[in-house]
Design a protein around this motif. Structure first.
Motif, PDB file in Angstrom:
ATOM      1  N   SER A  39      21.812  55.939 -16.287  1.00  0.00           N
ATOM      2  CA  SER A  39      21.584  57.157 -14.741  1.00  0.00           C
ATOM      3  C   SER A  39      23.304  57.749 -15.151  1.00  0.00           C
ATOM      4  O   SER A  39      23.203  59.709 -14.592  1.00  0.00           O
ATOM      5  N   TYR A 110      26.593  52.894  -5.334  1.00  0.00           N
ATOM      6  CA  TYR A 110      25.828  52.758  -6.847  1.00  0.00           C
ATOM      7  C   TYR A 110      24.910  54.319  -7.067  1.00  0.00           C
ATOM      8  O   TYR A 110      24.346  54.565  -5.599  1.00  0.00           O
ATOM      9  N   SER A 127      25.766  51.863 -12.930  1.00  0.00           N
ATOM     10  CA  SER A 127      25.909  50.465 -14.078  1.00  0.00           C
ATOM     11  C   SER A 127      27.283  50.319 -15.674  1.00  0.00           C
ATOM     12  O   SER A 127      27.980  49.943 -15.907  1.00  0.00           O
ATOM     13  N   GLU A 198      22.426  44.613 -13.719  1.00  0.00           N
ATOM     14  CA  GLU A 198      21.746  44.161 -11.541  1.00  0.00           C
ATOM     15  C   GLU A 198      21.076  42.527 -11.642  1.00  0.00           C
ATOM     16  O   GLU A 198      20.372  42.359 -11.175  1.00  0.00           O
TER      17      GLU A 198
HETATM   18  P1  13P Z   1      20.982  52.219 -16.305  1.00  0.00           P
HETATM   19  O1  13P Z   1      22.012  53.630 -15.528  1.00  0.00           O
HETATM   20  O2  13P Z   1      21.917  51.603 -16.716  1.00  0.00           O
HETATM   21  O3  13P Z   1      20.509  53.401 -16.966  1.00  0.00           O
HETATM   22  O4  13P Z   1      19.934  51.758 -14.821  1.00  0.00           O
HETATM   23  C1  13P Z   1      19.968  52.633 -13.874  1.00  0.00           C
HETATM   24  C2  13P Z   1      18.300  51.874 -13.810  1.00  0.00           C
HETATM   25  O5  13P Z   1      17.604  51.784 -12.219  1.00  0.00           O
HETATM   26  C3  13P Z   1      18.679  50.174 -13.861  1.00  0.00           C
HETATM   27  O6  13P Z   1      17.643  49.451 -12.960  1.00  0.00           O
END
Ligand code: 13P
Ligand code: SF4
Length: 301
Positions: A39, A110, A127, A198
């Protein structure tokens, strides 16, 4: 499939379009993406694009973030039903009440949140940078929205007071279980187990490393064990296998499948390019307000 890929490539050129894809996408979608990432990497990429059209192979909050950072570009999400269930968990009224209850707290959201939630946010995090973002704000009290597991991960790594919201990702919180990690440890005693933040605290405590999807890719080559257990959405296994063909990647559980991410197919991408669908349209004021906490995050190095 070859014909479809050819047509996608042709339309991409004609429309000056670029395909951004998240690491959880289907293997064949990952293979045609111009840029693949987590992300944070995708948000950074979206902030620096010259294409006229952005096709977002991911879930709606990611396409919304790209639109907020590129209000004059056309951003398309190939399937309307590709959304993140955790992002929908925030009750805006409840968040407003929390802000009133703790006026001296910073709201750290988030990136897995809707644009509306971001309008009530001081700074966004992912994350990959959650601890750094929490440490970057002047406030000592933080309202952390919505993932209680990522929030707990941060809480253990900062002295700041963290007020948790009761949100979670069903893939990581419900479909990855303690019994899975116990079983796989027995089966592969010499393997390295990596999990996403998560996952619940007890799963994190049983793992060897806790990493965002982008960090999993950065770390996989450095991990000495040849077998690596991947404790996140199953699409990540395809991503890692392609980048590190000499290692052995095993999903912690095949149940960890994100419905929203898997909505996107090659066919939906082709139709998206053909028919300009489904365009992300957001209220101008919402975009302007939501951009502030996203840009604040992007400035934190
Ligand atoms: P990342 O940013 O680690 O790719 O996570 C995105 C996400 O939706 C995890 O479920
Ligand atoms: Fe959202 Fe979970 Fe899917 Fe990630 S895996 S997009 S947090 S529902």
């Amino acid at each position: 499939m070859k014909e479809m890929i050819k047509e996608i490539e042709k339309l991409k050129k004609e429309k000056n379009a670029i395909i951004l894809a998240h690491n959880y996408q289907r293997k064949e979608v990952q293979e045609i993406a111009d840029f693949l990432g987590d992300s944070l990497e995708l948000a950074r990429k979206a902030a620096s694009l010259s294409a006229d059209v952005i096709i977002f192979a991911g879930v709606s909050f990611m396409a919304e973030t790209a639109k907020i950072l590129n209000p004059d570009k056309k951003v398309l999400l190939p399937e309307e039903s590709a959304y993140c269930e955790m992002a929908e968990m925030v009750d805006v009224k409840e968040l407003k009440k929390l802000r009133e209850k703790y006026p001296d707290a910073a709201v750290v959201s988030y990136i897995n949140t809707t644009a509306e939630t971001k309008t009530l946010t001081d700074i966004v995090c992912t994350s990959a940078n959650a601890v750094k973002i929490v440490e970057s704000v002047p406030q000592n009290k933080i309202i952390f929205v919505p993932d209680k597991n990522l929030g707990t991960y941060v809480k253990k790594r900062t002295k700041k007071e963290i007020i948790l919201y009761d949100g979670f990702c069903y893939v990581h919180h419900k479909l990855i279980m303690k019994k899975d990690i116990e079983k796989i440890r027995e089966e592969y005693p010499d393997a390295h187990i990596m999990v996403h933040p998560e996952t619940p605290e007890e799963i994190q405590e049983m793992a060897d490393s806790i990493l965002s999807t982008g960090q999993m890719i950065k770390q996989a080559g450095k991990i000495k064990e040849k077998t690596i257990i991947v404790g996140t959405e199953i699409g990540m296994v395809d991503r890692l296998k392609r980048d590190f063909p000499d290692k052995n990647f095993i999903p912690l559980t095949m149940r960890a499948r994100c419905r929203g991410m898997k909505e996107i197919t090659l066919e939906s991408i082709l139709n998206s390019l053909k028919y300009d669908r489904y365009e992300i349209v957001l209220d101008k004021e919402v975009m302007e307000k939501a951009k502030i906490p996203i840009e604040r995050m992007l400035k934190v190095k």
